[in-house]
Enzyme design. Structure first.
Site, PDB file in Angstrom:
ATOM      1  N   ARG A 240      10.145  -4.912  -0.731  1.00 41.06           N
ATOM      2  CA  ARG A 240       8.867  -5.086  -1.599  1.00 41.06           C
ATOM      3  C   ARG A 240       9.264  -5.112  -2.895  1.00 41.06           C
ATOM      4  O   ARG A 240      10.027  -4.582  -3.393  1.00 41.06           O
ATOM      5  CB  ARG A 240       8.017  -3.926  -1.393  1.00 41.06           C
ATOM      6  CG  ARG A 240       7.269  -3.990  -0.274  1.00 41.06           C
ATOM      7  CD  ARG A 240       5.832  -5.044  -0.347  1.00 41.06           C
ATOM      8  NE  ARG A 240       4.895  -5.287   1.011  1.00 41.06           N
ATOM      9  CZ  ARG A 240       5.267  -5.891   2.129  1.00 41.06           C
ATOM     10  NH1 ARG A 240       6.364  -6.721   1.983  1.00 41.06           N
ATOM     11  NH2 ARG A 240       4.455  -6.104   3.033  1.00 41.06           N
ATOM     12  N   GLU A 269       4.338  -9.530  -8.149  1.00 37.35           N
ATOM     13  CA  GLU A 269       4.279 -10.921  -7.723  1.00 37.35           C
ATOM     14  C   GLU A 269       2.944 -11.470  -7.410  1.00 37.35           C
ATOM     15  O   GLU A 269       2.114 -10.380  -7.061  1.00 37.35           O
ATOM     16  CB  GLU A 269       5.244 -11.209  -6.381  1.00 37.35           C
ATOM     17  CG  GLU A 269       4.675 -10.396  -5.371  1.00 37.35           C
ATOM     18  CD  GLU A 269       5.546 -10.532  -4.148  1.00 37.35           C
ATOM     19  OE1 GLU A 269       6.854 -10.074  -4.232  1.00 37.35           O
ATOM     20  OE2 GLU A 269       4.992 -10.740  -2.958  1.00 37.35           O
ATOM     21  N   HIS A 287       8.660 -14.799  -1.800  1.00 35.19           N
ATOM     22  CA  HIS A 287       8.222 -13.975  -0.639  1.00 35.19           C
ATOM     23  C   HIS A 287       8.058 -14.905   1.007  1.00 35.19           C
ATOM     24  O   HIS A 287       7.004 -14.945   1.465  1.00 35.19           O
ATOM     25  CB  HIS A 287       7.073 -13.243  -0.942  1.00 35.19           C
ATOM     26  CG  HIS A 287       6.722 -11.980  -0.173  1.00 35.19           C
ATOM     27  ND1 HIS A 287       6.191 -10.940  -0.772  1.00 35.19           N
ATOM     28  CD2 HIS A 287       6.916 -11.796   1.217  1.00 35.19           C
ATOM     29  CE1 HIS A 287       5.985 -10.345   0.215  1.00 35.19           C
ATOM     30  NE2 HIS A 287       6.562 -10.495   1.286  1.00 35.19           N
TER      31      HIS A 287
HETATM   32  C1  8YV Z   1       4.487 -11.394   4.899  1.00 32.03           C
HETATM   33  C2  8YV Z   1       5.752  -9.373   4.606  1.00 32.03           C
HETATM   34  O1  8YV Z   1       4.907 -12.819   4.627  1.00 32.03           O
HETATM   35  O2  8YV Z   1       5.304  -8.681   6.750  1.00 32.03           O
HETATM   36  C3  8YV Z   1       5.400  -8.261   5.660  1.00 32.03           C
HETATM   37  O3  8YV Z   1       5.211  -6.974   5.201  1.00 32.03           O
HETATM   38  O4  8YV Z   1       6.010  -8.811   3.508  1.00 32.03           O
HETATM   39  C4  8YV Z   1       5.674 -10.588   4.865  1.00 32.03           C
HETATM   40  O5  8YV Z   1       6.311 -10.847   5.978  1.00 32.03           O
HETATM   41  C5  8YV Z   1       3.405 -11.192   4.175  1.00 32.03           C
HETATM   42  O6  8YV Z   1       3.072  -9.865   3.699  1.00 32.03           O
HETATM   43  C6  8YV Z   1       2.246 -11.551   4.976  1.00 32.03           C
HETATM   44  O7  8YV Z   1       0.924 -11.194   4.909  1.00 32.03           O
END
Ligand code: 8YV
Length: 329
Positions: A240, A269, A287
């Protein structure tokens, strides 16, 4: 009898919305507008459930304003955007999407680490710019991945999958730091050794960050930590934004305090710290670590399984398979 109403916050695959329509009146977002918190609250009026991604904040203000809400189901594994204790207090069940993205995300983390170590993005920009005129003995000479020391910060499911790739595929020595140690059997399988955070930073040739975001992991790696790393080391963050101090990292890369970095996540972001955009020795991606089509589909299906079950339908009625707070039901 009228069907319960649910909201799908972002554009998802059409068959995902069709699955929800079997049980619910669905308001979806095919044009993929990013709603403000106020717009989200307004659209949630009268909705019993919401399908979210990792980017919609769900907090007390929203829960207070949406008393009919009963289920918040996310297609992300990380849930730092959701105040789970507040949801529990409001009787709202929350689910995330673990496991289905583990291997895909680990593949990407490994790719980003290799791209940083072997200077793939930097050399590609050089080639595309038309600057390549001759072969040179040390042009874009990077650091080796095979046989090097892989340091994993945060040894959950994805961290272990990264470690397995390093140990079994690339003959890497694996060290890790995590609040809790792995079972001895898993440590033995991965050939992984627990070390304290300082030793992890000092000894890693390639540091991969896979720790969840929380107040405790905010700026877990900043200037002081970067100063402990080897000047030949790389740092990869697939966890993150906010875990790494991006300004300090950009400075360390510019000063060659570390050799290179690979970043898929950023503080604030989709804005990216402007200094990261100008240092050459960093690979930047928007991401996408979980973004293989089959995996994104599996993540969305799991969120739908949870939403259907949380609102009392389907084979798991009342038992959402990956609820984070089943006691809220
Ligand atoms: C996603 C992510 O792309 O799963 C997670 O925590 O950071 C990523 O896989 C994104 O957050 C999907 O909403």
């Amino acid at each position: 009898m009228s069907k319960p109403a649910v909201l799908v916050c972002r554009a998802v695959f059409p068959d995902i919305v069709d699955r929800l329509r079997e049980h619910f009146d669905v308001e979806d977002n095919p044009s993929d507008v990013v709603w403000t918190p106020a717009e989200l609250i307004q659209r949630l009026q009268g909705k019993a459930g919401v399908f979210i991604t990792g980017t919609q904040p769900i907090d007390t203000a929203l829960l207070d304003a949406c008393p009919q809400l009963k289920a918040v189901c996310s297609m992300a594994v990380g849930y730092n955007n959701v105040d789970v204790p507040a949801c529990t207090a409001h009787g709202v069940v929350v689910s995330n999407a673990p496991d289905v993205l583990t291997e895909t995300t680990a593949d990407f983390g490994f790719a980003l680490m290799m791209a940083a170590a072997r200077r793939i993005a930097e050399s590609e920009h050089f080639l595309r710019s038309g600057a390549w005129s001759k072969w040179s003995v040390d042009a874009f000479a990077g650091t080796d991945v095979h046989g090097a020391t892989l340091g994993v910060l945060g040894m959950g499911r994805i961290g272990q999958a990264v470690a397995r790739r390093g140990a079994l595929g690339f003959g890497m020595k694996v060290i890790y730091h995590n609040r809790s140690r792995l079972d001895a059997a898993i440590e033995a399988e991965l050939g992984a050794r627990w070390v304290d955070k300082e030793a992890l930073l000092r000894e890693s040739d390639h540091l991969v960050i896979v720790v969840p975001y929380s107040a405790a992991s905010h700026h877990l790696v900043g200037a002081a930590e970067l100063a402990l790393m080897k000047p030949t080391a790389t740092l990869t963050n697939i966890a993150r934004g906010g875990i790494v101090d991006d300004a300090a990292l950009a400075q360390a890369l510019r000063d060659k305090r570390i050799a290179a970095a690979g970043l898929d996540v950023f503080e604030g972001e989709p804005s990216v710290h402007p200094d990261l955009l100008t240092v050459p020795n960093v690979v930047l991606t928007p991401h996408i670590a979980s973004a293989s089509l089959p995996t994104r589909r599996a993540m969305a299906h799991l969120a739908v399984d949870n939403l259907i079950a949380a609102l009392g339908f389907g084979p798991h009625a009342g038992h959402p398979p990956t609820a984070l707070n089943p006691e809220a039901l």
